[in-house]
Design a protein around this motif. Structure first.
Motif, PDB file in Angstrom:
ATOM      1  N   SER A  85      48.718  45.948  32.208  1.00 13.81           N
ATOM      2  CA  SER A  85      48.070  47.232  32.011  1.00 13.81           C
ATOM      3  C   SER A  85      49.092  48.340  32.221  1.00 13.81           C
ATOM      4  O   SER A  85      50.047  48.188  32.973  1.00 13.81           O
ATOM      5  CB  SER A  85      46.916  47.392  33.001  1.00 13.81           C
ATOM      6  N   LYS A  91      41.307  41.477  33.865  1.00 12.05           N
ATOM      7  CA  LYS A  91      41.838  42.411  32.870  1.00 12.05           C
ATOM      8  C   LYS A  91      40.729  42.970  31.981  1.00 12.05           C
ATOM      9  O   LYS A  91      40.707  44.168  31.684  1.00 12.05           O
ATOM     10  CB  LYS A  91      42.890  41.722  31.996  1.00 12.05           C
ATOM     11  N   ASN A 118      38.844  45.517  33.936  1.00 14.85           N
ATOM     12  CA  ASN A 118      39.656  46.724  34.056  1.00 14.85           C
ATOM     13  C   ASN A 118      39.638  47.525  32.754  1.00 14.85           C
ATOM     14  O   ASN A 118      39.485  48.754  32.758  1.00 14.85           O
ATOM     15  CB  ASN A 118      41.089  46.337  34.419  1.00 14.85           C
ATOM     16  N   ASN A 119      39.776  46.828  31.627  1.00 18.84           N
ATOM     17  CA  ASN A 119      39.816  47.528  30.345  1.00 18.84           C
ATOM     18  C   ASN A 119      38.455  48.077  29.944  1.00 18.84           C
ATOM     19  O   ASN A 119      38.376  49.046  29.184  1.00 18.84           O
ATOM     20  CB  ASN A 119      40.371  46.612  29.255  1.00 18.84           C
TER      21      ASN A 119
END
Length: 262
Positions: free
Chosen positions: A112, A161, A164-165
């Motif tokens: 990220s 991930k 998070n995205n």
């Protein structure tokens, strides 16, 4: 030899970071980059390959790289480690371990920070795999990034991930809407961004608006906004059974509807 497969806006600076750090690293991309250490010739890439960082776009390109068109699991006889840096569905990643030959270590290590972090060697990596495998990989990751989060066993990095995205997508959609509304009300963009940076609305896109390469982009299937739509889809694919997906589905639609901001 270390390889980086997928030398686009993220993979290319990651490759440069590895090489600058002294790693014997070369790149592969299906598009001719006219760069001496990046090739589109599989037979110049695969035979000496031991570790590959996969930074291709999606599951289809991952399948092409590992099993189909490039078929590294067969064309790279010395391959012993695959590092998945793409953002993929956690369900797809879990199945991938069963498809890769057992003698090849597979680590999920999505990153990220956008292109600016790749260029600055300050990426954040979310890692899934056994402790010893992660420890062996950290020296290479440290050439490319600053933050390393071992989230758990294989697949845990990818699960982290996509979550998070999903937050990053919500920040993107709402920040862009707020800036459009500010325009309509006559507020100066720079003043509002400075306010947000020190107030309760602070978020990654607003704080990095002047540096993030896609901050003003509209949606296109092949740009970073399009990738963000793909990433929300990956999160939705891994949603717990029975979850209310109304909000993430709305965020996905909002990102897809973004127009370029002048």
């Amino acid at each position: 030899m270390i390889g980086v497969a997928g030398c686009g806006r993220m993979g290319a600076p990651m490759l440069e970071a590895l090489r600058d750090g002294g790693a014997q690293a070369v790149g592969f991309d299906i598009v001719d980059k006219a760069v001496p250490h990046i090739t589109n010739n599989l037979m110049a890439f695969a035979p000496r390959l031991e570790t590959v960082f996969s930074v291709v776009r999606d599951a289809a390109e991952t399948d092409a790289l590992l099993f189909d068109t490039q078929n590294l699991t067969m064309t790279a006889p010395g391959l012993t480690r695959i590092v998945l840096c793409s953002t993929l569905s956690p369900r797809y990643v879990a199945d991938l371990r069963n498809r890769v030959p057992a003698h090849i270590t597979v680590i999920d290590a999505p990153m990220s920070g956008a292109q600016v972090a790749a260029q600055n060697r300050s990426l954040s990596f979310m890692l899934g795999g056994p402790e010893d495998d992660i420890a062996d990989l950290i020296p290479l990751l440290a050439l490319m990034g600053k933050h390393f989060h071992h989230m758990g066993p294989f697949g845990a990095g990818m699960q982290a991930k996509v979550l998070n995205n999903l937050l990053a997508a919500s920040h993107t959609a709402m920040t862009r809407l707020v800036l459009d509304w500010a325009d309509a009300s006559g507020l100066e963009e720079s003043k509002l961004l400075n306010l947000i940076a020190t107030s309760s609305g602070q978020n990654w896109l607003a704080s990095g608006y002047r540096d993030i390469e896609f901050a003003k982009d509209g949606y296109s299937p092949d740009n970073s906004i399009g990738i963000l739509v793909k990433d929300v889809a990956a999160a939705l694919d891994a949603a717990p059974d029975g979850s209310d997906i109304t909000l993430p589905t709305t965020i996905k639609s909002a990102i897809r509807a973004l127009k370029p901001r002048v």
